[in-house]
Design an enzyme around this catalytic site. Structure first.
Site: not given
Ligand code: NAD
Length: 512
Positions: A196, A271, A305, A406
């Site tokens: 996804k 992650e 991240c 963050e």
């Molecule tokens: P997000 O949590 O909003 O979304 C991430 C993914 O989850 C998207 O595909 C989104 O559609 C999905 N999602 C959202 N709500 C959901 C639900 N209720 N159930 C299942 N899936 C759902 O994050 P974002 O804004 O896309 O990305 C930014 C965040 O990601 C930041 O906090 C960043 O630190 C983190 N990040 C972490 C790493 C790592 O390796 N630790 C790497 C990249 C990004």
């Protein structure tokens, strides 16, 4: 701040690689078949550098997710893939890597169009993605079990087996790379995957699925469901037929997914976010520390991240260090990712830009000093696209929200310390524990400080280099488990203990 000229290149050329529905939308991918969403719905994608809507992508529904899960279940329970000879899986992964390399320029262009990052960053991502497939192709054929010295006549050993159907949910900051960090180890270990992607950045994953199919990935082994997290993502997390959920994204979504995954006690890997400390001592190599402090926070416009978003600098050099950082931050060329001169692109979406601007407002309201930036660029870039200029806050306190939360944008919060103990205390004063770095010319101190950091990914005299071979993941609220390296492979396997009785005769425990 310097601005790059708007490019005149063919920014939409890479879209020709994508499969379309009968109505012209980019199709989703159900186990080998490209299709429209079950209700015909589609989401419009907006170019982060220009605000132009440029393509619509089929938006997966809960029914599409259910269909993908049924296909995946059958592919795992009845299909040949989990039992395919490891060398054949490795061959396939290498073919996918070759396809990525052969199409590297168009993949990079697709990433730049979709998430805004400068082409040179996108090119790195594509090369890294290809190498990730190659690394796991190699690992697939290596020994993974153990044997145990148990009392005769028994023999005991372990094998690693695929977990089953894996739901993989990824964010928008590295659309291709985050997908590949999950797909490559999962497929190498014989799992079946439902990916996804973020609703903002689904394009490269959909093209990758097409190339994987052309490379020979069997029907049903991979589905890609572009669409809303609370719909398609939640359906994967909740399903009783999905065996594992692997998620990269924010802490609140990770918590929601953990709760949803509890129904059938799925294996989970998370992650999550970070607010990572970059500690600079007065004896650090000056040019190196400045260079990596900039790279740590402004690479991918801070949407990383592991970004070094807290600069913790020794007080005796702080004023001079920040003055030099400000001078260099103002020289960073902000612009459209397609412009050759661009060093920092726009943020991925207007929503993300608004979020970053809100944090800049909060920082000012909390009493921090804006040393540079804090605005959109002047002129054209400020009017079209999600641009924010490199920003530095000084005079912060550990309790400020811009220090604790963050931001995920080009905003650096500077803190100062007077001795090693204070540096470590400040560095660890965070609910996160993803990454961290220390800059010093004293090798013993570098090791002392790094060992005290409560973080999963650390650097000495560098920031950000990431290796497919080494584990990636965080302490504290930055997540659960590790991706990449052998750890990433093991996270997609179950361990089975096999005990063999070499004297095939009754034990005699109960008398006849
Ligand atoms: P997000 O949590 O909003 O979304 C991430 C993914 O989850 C998207 O595909 C989104 O559609 C999905 N999602 C959202 N709500 C959901 C639900 N209720 N159930 C299942 N899936 C759902 O994050 P974002 O804004 O896309 O990305 C930014 C965040 O990601 C930041 O906090 C960043 O630190 C983190 N990040 C972490 C790493 C790592 O390796 N630790 C790497 C990249 C990004």
């Amino acid at each position: 701040m310097i601005q790059a000229e708007r490019p005149t290149s063919q920014r939409h050329a890479s879209l020709r690689h994508l499969e379309r529905t009968s109505t012209g939308d980019v199709a989703l991918f159900l186990g080998g078949t490209f299709a429209a969403a079950s209700d015909g719905g589609a989401r419009e994608l907006v170019d982060p550098a220009t605000d132009d809507a440029y393509v619509k992508v089929a938006e997966a529904t809960a029914a599409d997710a259910a269909r993908a899960i049924a296909i995946a279940r059958q592919a795992f329970d009845e299909g040949p893939w989990p039992e395919t000879f490891a060398l054949d899986r490795a061959r396939l992964l290498n073919k996918i890597a070759d396809a990525l390399d052969a199409n590297a320029a168009d993949f990079a262009a697709m990433e730049t169009l979709n998430c805004g990052k400068p082409l040179r960053e996108a090119e790195y991502d594509v090369a890294d993605a290809a190498n990730c497939f190659r690394y796991y192709a190699g690992l697939a054929t290596k020994p993974h079990g153990q044997t145990f010295d148990v009392p005769a006549p028994s023999q005991s050993f372990t094998v690693r087996e695929p977990i089953g159907v894996c739901g993989q949910i990824v964010p928008w900051n590295y659309p291709l790379l985050m997908a590949v960090w999950k797909l490559a180890p999962a497929l190498a270990a014989g799992n079946v995957c439902i990916l996804k992607p973020s609703e903002y950045t689904p394009l490269s994953a959909l093209w990758l699925a097409k190339l994987a199919t052309e490379a020979g990935l069997p029907q049903g082994v991979l589905s890609v469901l572009p669409g809303a997290g609370p719909v398609a993502g939640a359906a994967l997390a909740e399903s009783m037929l999905v065996d594992k959920i692997a998620f990269t994204g924010s802490v609140p979504t990770g918590q929601t997914i953990m709760r949803a995954a509890a129904g059938n006690v799925k294996k989970i890997s998370l992650e999550l976010g970070g607010k990572s400390p970059n500690v600079v001592f007065a004896d650090a190599n000056w040019a190196t520390a400045i260079d990596y402090a900039l790279f740590g926070i402004y690479a991918n416009a801070g949407q990383v991240c592991s970004a070094g978003s807290r600069l913790i600098v020794e007080r005796e050099i702080a004023e001079r260090f920040v003055a030099e950082l400000v001078r260099r931050a103002r020289k960073i060329v902000v612009g459209d990712g397609f412009a050759a001169a661009t060093e920092m692109g726009p943020l991925v979406s207007a929503r993300q830009r608004d979020r970053v601007e809100e944090y800049i407002r909060i920082g000012r309201a909390e009493g921090a000093t804006l040393a540079c930036g804090g605005t959109r660029p002047p002129g054209d870039l400020g009017e079209r696209g999600n641009f924010i200029v490199p920003t530095i806050f000084t005079d912060t306190t550990p309790a400020m929200r811009i220090v604790r939360e963050e931001i995920f944008g080009p905003v650096l919060a500077v803190q100062t310390f007077i001795d090693e103990a204070e540096a470590v205390r400040l560095a660890n004063d965070s609910p996160y524990g993803l990454a961290g770095a220390v800059f010093t010319s004293d090798a013993a101190r570098a090791h002392r400080v790094i060992r005290k950091l409560r973080a999963g990914i650390t650097w000495i005299n560098a920031y950000h280099p990431t290796y497919n071979e080494a584990p990636w993941g965080g302490y504290k609220q930055s997540g659960i488990g590790r991706e990449l390296g052998t750890y990433g492979f093991e996270a997609y396997t179950e361990v089975k203990q096999i005990n063999v009785n070499l004297a095939v005769e009754p034990s005699g425990w109960f008398k006849d």
